[in-house]
Design a protein around this motif. Sequence first.
Motif, short mmCIF file in Angstrom:
data_model
loop_
_atom_site.label_atom_id
_atom_site.label_comp_id
_atom_site.label_asym_id
_atom_site.label_seq_id
_atom_site.Cartn_x
_atom_site.Cartn_y
_atom_site.Cartn_z
N ALA A 205 0.85 -1.20 0.00
CA ALA A 205 0.00 0.00 0.00
C ALA A 205 0.88 1.25 0.00
N LEU A 394 -7.27 1.32 10.95
CA LEU A 394 -7.00 0.77 9.62
C LEU A 394 -8.30 0.52 8.86
N ARG A 395 -9.33 0.08 9.55
CA ARG A 395 -10.62 -0.11 8.91
C ARG A 395 -11.21 1.23 8.48
N ALA A 397 -9.48 3.84 7.65
CA ALA A 397 -8.71 4.28 6.50
C ALA A 397 -9.16 3.58 5.23
N ARG A 398 -9.58 2.32 5.37
CA ARG A 398 -10.03 1.58 4.19
C ARG A 398 -11.39 2.07 3.70
N ARG A 408 -9.75 9.89 3.44
CA ARG A 408 -9.02 8.65 3.29
C ARG A 408 -7.60 8.83 3.83
N THR A 409 -7.16 7.89 4.64
CA THR A 409 -5.84 7.94 5.25
C THR A 409 -4.94 6.93 4.57
N ARG A 411 -2.62 3.90 3.97
CA ARG A 411 -2.69 2.67 4.73
C ARG A 411 -1.33 2.01 4.94
N GLY A 414 -0.51 2.07 8.55
CA GLY A 414 -1.42 1.22 9.30
C GLY A 414 -1.08 -0.26 9.16
N LEU A 415 -0.77 -0.69 7.93
CA LEU A 415 -0.37 -2.07 7.73
C LEU A 415 0.94 -2.37 8.46
N TRP A 451 0.34 5.29 15.26
CA TRP A 451 -0.78 5.03 14.35
C TRP A 451 -2.05 4.71 15.13
#
Length: 471
Positions: A205, A394-395, A397-398, A408-409, A411, A414-415, A451
């Motif tokens: 990502a 993370l959710r 951001a998705r 939108r952030t 990712r 986050g990953l 994060w």
Amino acid sequence: MATATTAPPRPPEARASGTAALPEPRGPRRLLRHGPGLAVAGVVLLLCLPPGSGPGPTAADAGCAVLVLWCAVRLLRERARPLSGRAALVLAAPAVGVTLAAVTSHDPAASLPGLVRHLEVFVLVPAAVVLLLRDRRDARLAAAAVVLLALVQGAVGVHQYATATGASYQGQDIRAVGTFGALDVMGMSTAVSYGVVVALAAGLAPPARAPRWLRPAALGCAALLLIPLALSFSRGSWIATAVACAAVLLLAGARLALRTLAVVLCAAVVLVGGLGVGTQAIGERLDSITRVGDAPDQSVTDRYALWGAALGIWREAPLTGVGPKGFPDHRDTHAPLALSSGGDAAGAGSAFQRQPLLSPHNMYLLVLSEQGLVGLLALGGSWAALAVCTLHRLRAARTGGPGTGTPRTPRDLGLAAAGLLCWQLVDFLYADIGGPSTPLTGLVLGLAAWWALGSRRPTPALVHPRAEPAR
């Protein structure tokens, strides 16, 4: 006749937040703007330096102390509340159990070094990283430093294997340990594993405005780092890396995960299998994982014995434990006869010596025996909260983006945070803190906590109130 002027389009983030972006400062102002991120990255890179011959503090420990002091001075000067109540509670929770265990131990003075080390790794350094990293640019600088550290340590480790100058393994000095030496055989594998996870997340990502070469370069780094990871012969790091990478792939999406997994496995087969890099020794080490129950080697036998001793120590003081650094004093009372007197350490510039077994090589059992149920619940609750907050953000951001009311952030961070947390929680089943690589654990936990929890600190240097439209 007056002509209407059209304002230039604003970036998506500016439209979502009602602000207009200012040009990025250049020269010394840019360095000052990214000073906190550069400071965190610099402390990470201090782990490239050899730790020295003595057991005292390392350059990375001194760097962490500077970060904490810098953060404290900034908070006193600004007199602001940069963290939410939830974030402060999550970051401070581990201090409760270890402080209570140190106060109630039989020898509080002897427990003081363990108290300081525990607060450094799990409270002070992560909190300082969270407060110093202002935005995702700073966080990416720190993440890039983790990958660079992994590449440097991995290169040293491969050279050690190729020239037989590493730590001793089955009578040969071929174990890749990087600059950490034979007394910290887990140091290089830990740094390399972090690099694999961060590079994989960046490749899956990449940021929206990232150059095209970033994705293949990141995935290439992740595949390349598998070589020194394999040559570390660290079964715990192998298992933790496999689980963390699988988690990152699943969070990135099933289709993308399958494609990436195929590419990385092909690269690993070519680099390790095709070139014959440590094939026989690695195969024997992998096979030993399946025999830990039927025919365990001496290291596994010692680990089982230490785990049993830790549980026996916990039964003496189930609530508050025996105090930090108390495990070695109570170990022999509860250890079975199968426990050896210590582990052999040699090679990588060190003479042969017998290394005492001062911990159960399981962070959860170490905390349980030394801090009791209170300490384990406090530390485990903090990590569980970090994991939940990481997945929640993370959710978000998705699912964010146009039409959702949530910007939108990116990712990639986050990953990386999810993968690093997953790696650490799994690795702590087979390892604990200790050695020159310990400061890296606190820095990585701080990056993941940044994060998960974020900071209230504004960044006024990048935005200004929305300007009135031209008339």
